[in-house]
Design a protein around this motif. Sequence first.
Motif, mmCIF file in Angstrom:
data_model
loop_
_atom_site.group_PDB
_atom_site.id
_atom_site.type_symbol
_atom_site.label_atom_id
_atom_site.label_comp_id
_atom_site.label_asym_id
_atom_site.label_seq_id
_atom_site.Cartn_x
_atom_site.Cartn_y
_atom_site.Cartn_z
ATOM 1 N N ALA A 247 45.210 39.867 35.442
ATOM 2 C CA ALA A 247 45.731 41.125 35.977
ATOM 3 C C ALA A 247 45.588 41.219 37.488
ATOM 4 N N VAL A 248 44.647 40.486 38.064
ATOM 5 C CA VAL A 248 44.411 40.602 39.504
ATOM 6 C C VAL A 248 45.040 39.455 40.291
ATOM 7 N N GLN A 249 45.847 38.636 39.633
ATOM 8 C CA GLN A 249 46.454 37.507 40.306
ATOM 9 C C GLN A 249 47.977 37.587 40.247
ATOM 10 N N GLN A 250 48.642 36.706 40.967
ATOM 11 C CA GLN A 250 50.094 36.604 40.975
ATOM 12 C C GLN A 250 50.574 36.081 39.623
ATOM 13 N N PRO A 251 51.855 36.285 39.305
ATOM 14 C CA PRO A 251 52.385 35.773 38.028
ATOM 15 C C PRO A 251 52.109 34.282 37.858
ATOM 16 N N GLN A 252 51.656 33.927 36.688
ATOM 17 C CA GLN A 252 51.280 32.559 36.379
ATOM 18 C C GLN A 252 51.849 32.152 35.033
#
Length: 188
Positions: free
Chosen positions: A58-63
Motif C-alpha cells: 500500500a505504501v509503494q508504487q504499483p508492482q
Amino acid sequence: DADSGGGGGAYQDIVRWRERETPRWRCLHAPWYSRSSSRARAGEIVTRRMIACLAMAAVQQPQTFLVTGSTDGIGKFTASKLAQAGHAVIIHGRNAQKVAAVAKEIGAADAFVADLSLMSEVRRLGTEVAAKYPKLDGLLNNCGTFDGDYTGKRVVTSEGNEYSLAVNVLAPFLLTSLLLASVRASGA
C-alpha cells in the motif's frame, strides 16, 4: 481488525512496523498444517503475513505480484486487495474455470493454471511466469492443503510424493527457486 484487513489497530501496527523495518522478505509462504490444533494458529499467522504484505504494498508504487492458490480464501482476498491497490496481480489455481472467473472478478493482470502437487507442473508454471515476467516484485506462496483428500489417509501423487508435502513444502521451495531471478530483478 487485522484478520479482515480493516483499518483497525493491528493493521495500523503492521503499517507502522513496515515503516520502521527494511522489507527483507518479498516471498511469503503461507504454511498449512494438518493437525487441527495448529490450524487456527496457522490461519492467524498466514492472515497476519498477508496483511503485512498488503501494508507493504500500500505504501509503494504499483508492482507485479504472483499469488498462488488465489481462487478462494486468503489467496483470493490478498489478490483482490492488491489489485484494488493498483498492482498487477498474477493469480494461480488448479481449476481453469475458477481461475478464469476470479481473474475476471478481481481484474487480474494474468492467470495461470497448474496443480502444485506435481513438480512437473510447478516447473512449467515457474518457466511460463519467468518467461512472461522477467521482473516480479513479489511471490506469495499461499497455495496449501490441510490433508490431501480430506479423509485422513495418506495420498501419494503420481510422481511418488506425499500430497501434503508436495503442495506445502516442495512446490513453494521449487517455485521460489525458479522465480528467484525474477524477484531479484525487481530489487528485492
